[in-house]
Design an enzyme around this catalytic site. Structure first.
Site, PDB file in Angstrom:
ATOM      1  N   HIS A  38       1.735  11.233   2.545  1.00 21.37           N
ATOM      2  CA  HIS A  38       1.903  10.014   3.340  1.00 21.37           C
ATOM      3  C   HIS A  38       0.661   9.665   4.164  1.00 21.37           C
ATOM      4  O   HIS A  38       0.769   9.068   5.238  1.00 21.37           O
ATOM      5  CB  HIS A  38       3.148  10.118   4.242  1.00 21.37           C
ATOM      6  CG  HIS A  38       4.421  10.039   3.445  1.00 21.37           C
ATOM      7  ND1 HIS A  38       5.123   8.874   3.294  1.00 21.37           N
ATOM      8  CD2 HIS A  38       5.088  10.984   2.729  1.00 21.37           C
ATOM      9  CE1 HIS A  38       6.194   9.113   2.533  1.00 21.37           C
ATOM     10  NE2 HIS A  38       6.186  10.381   2.175  1.00 21.37           N
ATOM     11  N   THR A  39      -0.481  10.036   3.654  1.00 18.16           N
ATOM     12  CA  THR A  39      -1.737   9.660   4.324  1.00 18.16           C
ATOM     13  C   THR A  39      -2.396   8.462   3.648  1.00 18.16           C
ATOM     14  O   THR A  39      -3.223   7.790   4.261  1.00 18.16           O
ATOM     15  CB  THR A  39      -2.744  10.833   4.307  1.00 18.16           C
ATOM     16  OG1 THR A  39      -2.748  11.384   2.988  1.00 18.16           O
ATOM     17  CG2 THR A  39      -2.371  11.910   5.305  1.00 18.16           C
ATOM     18  N   SER A  71      11.507  -0.036 -24.382  1.00 21.70           N
ATOM     19  CA  SER A  71      11.276   1.268 -23.781  1.00 21.70           C
ATOM     20  C   SER A  71      12.100   2.305 -24.524  1.00 21.70           C
ATOM     21  O   SER A  71      13.338   2.268 -24.492  1.00 21.70           O
ATOM     22  CB  SER A  71      11.671   1.251 -22.303  1.00 21.70           C
ATOM     23  OG  SER A  71      11.736   2.581 -21.836  1.00 21.70           O
ATOM     24  N   SER A 130       6.035   5.549 -12.171  1.00 20.97           N
ATOM     25  CA  SER A 130       5.820   4.100 -12.073  1.00 20.97           C
ATOM     26  C   SER A 130       4.335   3.741 -12.172  1.00 20.97           C
ATOM     27  O   SER A 130       3.972   2.830 -12.910  1.00 20.97           O
ATOM     28  CB  SER A 130       6.443   3.529 -10.796  1.00 20.97           C
ATOM     29  OG  SER A 130       5.932   4.168  -9.664  1.00 20.97           O
ATOM     30  N   ASP A 174      -1.447   6.831  -6.239  1.00 20.06           N
ATOM     31  CA  ASP A 174      -0.869   7.081  -7.563  1.00 20.06           C
ATOM     32  C   ASP A 174      -1.621   6.315  -8.655  1.00 20.06           C
ATOM     33  O   ASP A 174      -1.949   6.858  -9.706  1.00 20.06           O
ATOM     34  CB  ASP A 174       0.612   6.669  -7.581  1.00 20.06           C
ATOM     35  CG  ASP A 174       1.420   7.430  -6.542  1.00 20.06           C
ATOM     36  OD1 ASP A 174       0.911   8.439  -6.020  1.00 20.06           O
ATOM     37  OD2 ASP A 174       2.551   7.004  -6.248  1.00 20.06           O
ATOM     38  N   TYR A 223      10.929   5.148   3.129  1.00 22.93           N
ATOM     39  CA  TYR A 223       9.478   5.092   2.923  1.00 22.93           C
ATOM     40  C   TYR A 223       8.893   3.918   3.713  1.00 22.93           C
ATOM     41  O   TYR A 223       7.929   4.077   4.470  1.00 22.93           O
ATOM     42  CB  TYR A 223       9.193   4.932   1.422  1.00 22.93           C
ATOM     43  CG  TYR A 223       7.717   5.032   1.064  1.00 22.93           C
ATOM     44  CD1 TYR A 223       7.183   6.221   0.601  1.00 22.93           C
ATOM     45  CD2 TYR A 223       6.860   3.937   1.183  1.00 22.93           C
ATOM     46  CE1 TYR A 223       5.838   6.324   0.266  1.00 22.93           C
ATOM     47  CE2 TYR A 223       5.528   4.026   0.858  1.00 22.93           C
ATOM     48  CZ  TYR A 223       5.015   5.220   0.390  1.00 22.93           C
ATOM     49  OH  TYR A 223       3.681   5.309   0.063  1.00 22.93           O
TER      50      TYR A 223
HETATM   51  C1  GLA Z   1       4.616   7.883  -3.021  1.00 24.89           C
HETATM   52  C2  GLA Z   1       3.679   6.684  -2.938  1.00 24.89           C
HETATM   53  C3  GLA Z   1       2.240   7.129  -2.656  1.00 24.89           C
HETATM   54  C4  GLA Z   1       2.172   8.070  -1.462  1.00 24.89           C
HETATM   55  C5  GLA Z   1       3.229   9.183  -1.585  1.00 24.89           C
HETATM   56  C6  GLA Z   1       3.325  10.041  -0.347  1.00 24.89           C
HETATM   57  O1  GLA Z   1       4.328   8.655  -4.131  1.00 24.89           O
HETATM   58  O2  GLA Z   1       3.722   5.958  -4.135  1.00 24.89           O
HETATM   59  O3  GLA Z   1       1.429   6.008  -2.464  1.00 24.89           O
HETATM   60  O4  GLA Z   1       2.326   7.371  -0.260  1.00 24.89           O
HETATM   61  O5  GLA Z   1       4.516   8.665  -1.842  1.00 24.89           O
HETATM   62  O6  GLA Z   1       2.163  10.766  -0.148  1.00 24.89           O
END
Ligand code: GLA
Length: 393
Positions: A38-39, A71, A130, A174, A223
């Site tokens: 979560h950074t 899919s 995703s 991601d 989130y």
């Molecule tokens: C999810 C989000 C990422 C990130 C993580 C936590 O995977 O898609 O962008 O914030 O949570 O680190």
């Protein structure tokens, strides 16, 4: 699975749905994040690894303006018209695809297309299925329609599709990992200026993913609540510090400690996690570079504790797996990966204890939770690749 095998499978999957052969195949990886929870949406540091679990897209253009997508993973087909993509703004799989195509259509007018999706990234397991899907579709569309956008722009367009169209206010990690991953390496990514260094992973250390097979309902809303609590922290620090604070990256550990009483709860705990986590990522990346995998492992355990206690995004199932890891000799480090509230734990493990660690988990976890878990080892892999196919006839 190796790239060659995915090419064969992608072609076969296409042929079961459409007549003839695909012209283009793209393969994009999932990811784990060794540290930096979560950074990313706080302009911070992360240390993700693209893994050898992939989403594969195989397809070709159509002479009309229709898009047909099948899919295989979900055994569903969707069809929509390019000029009138109707986005529902939810987290269904088709929305990720429509969002990416819509974003790329704004770059250059595309045409109709038909493609299949297959792959082996577990869905909803915190391994970024995703972003893997977005990059596989995005890279496929870019090459099929000769768009002149570079990888960085592509990753950003896919991220935009997720934040604007799907509505999850995630960071860039991601999409970035699915784009720039490298075999045998982690990416030390600075999410503020979106640059990275590669960090070599020790050969005698394995990445083990433990999927808790739980997904708690509140994940997406919780989130977004964390995102806004961090923004509140930014506003509060901006009031009390003498310099400008535009993200939590601008607050040092010393400043946090000096002004801790001025920040309201639970915002203070959220900020403490992010500010100290950024430091842990930097130290962990340097430790890996210096071959000190044990230090990196200890920081992973500390990261998990902080995500659980201060950031409150863990759950009993994730905590149980990390506790097992901590009590198993030869497991170097472990923490939740992804958004939390279920999903997976990533562990760094000495190869000779993988089997005993797996056995312990299969014994302890179902006994305490009533749920089976899945354990597998992963290799650090390359980011998205695309191949245009030559047809001989
Ligand atoms: C999810 C989000 C990422 C990130 C993580 C936590 O995977 O898609 O962008 O914030 O949570 O680190």
């Amino acid at each position: 699975m190796e790239e060659d095998q995915w090419m064969t499978d992608g072609k076969a999957a296409f042929q079961t749905v459409f007549d003839g052969a695909p012209d283009c195949i793209s393969i994009a990886p999932g990811r784990v994040n060794l540290i930096g929870g979560h950074t990313d949406y706080n302009d911070g540091y992360v240390l993700p690894v693209a893994i050898d679990r992939h989403t594969v897209v195989a397809g070709r253009r159509r002479p009309d303006q229709t898009i047909v997508v099948h899919s295989q993973t979900r055994a569903e087909t969707m069809r929509f018209d390019l000029p009138t993509i109707d986005l529902k703004h939810d987290t269904s799989w088709s929305e990720y695809i429509a969002g990416v195509i819509d974003a790329l259509n704004a770059e250059k007018s595309l045409g109709g297309m038909e493609f299949v999706i297959t792959g082996d990234v577990p869905l909803g397991a915190g391994l970024s299925s995703s972003a893997s899907l977005e990059l596989a579709v995005g890279a496929f569309v870019r090459d099929l329609f000769d768009l002149t956008i570079d990888d960085q722009t592509l990753a950003n367009r896919c991220w935009k599709a997720e934040t604007e169209f799907v509505g999850v206010e995630c960071g860039i990690m991601d999409q970035y990992a699915a784009t720039f991953g490298e075999t045998n390496h982690a990416l030390f990514l600075d999410c503020q200026d979106e640059t990275h260094d590669v960090v070599e992973l020790a050969e005698d250390t394995l990445i083990v993913v433990v999927d808790t097979n739980v997904k708690h309902e509140l994940a997406a809303s919780a989130y977004n609540i964390r995102v806004s609590q961090c923004q509140e922290g930014v506003d509060q620090f901006d009031q009390v510090l003498s310099h400008r604070v535009s993200s939590l990256r601008d607050v040092s550990i010393k400043e946090f400690e000096r002004h801790t009483e001025s920040i309201s709860q639970p915002v203070r705990d959220r900020c403490e996690h992010v500010i100290r986590e950024n430091d842990r990522v930097r130290v962990a990346a340097t430790a890996l570079e210096n071959g000190d995998v044990e230090q990196c492992g200890n920081l992973m355990f500390a990261s998990h504790e902080s995500l659980s206690e201060l950031y409150e995004v863990s759950c009993p199932e994730l905590d149980l797996v990390v506790r097992c890891a901590n009590e198993t000799e030869g497991v170097i480090g472990a923490r939740m990966t992804g958004g939390g509230f279920g999903g997976s734990v990533v562990a760094l493990v000495h190869p000779n204890v993988v089997d005993s660690f797996t056995d312990t988990l299969h014994e302890v976890y179902p006994a305490e939770t009533g749920i089976e878990l899945s354990v597998y080892t992963c290799r650090a892999s390359d980011g998205v690749t695309v191949s245009m196919l030559e047809h001989t006839s």
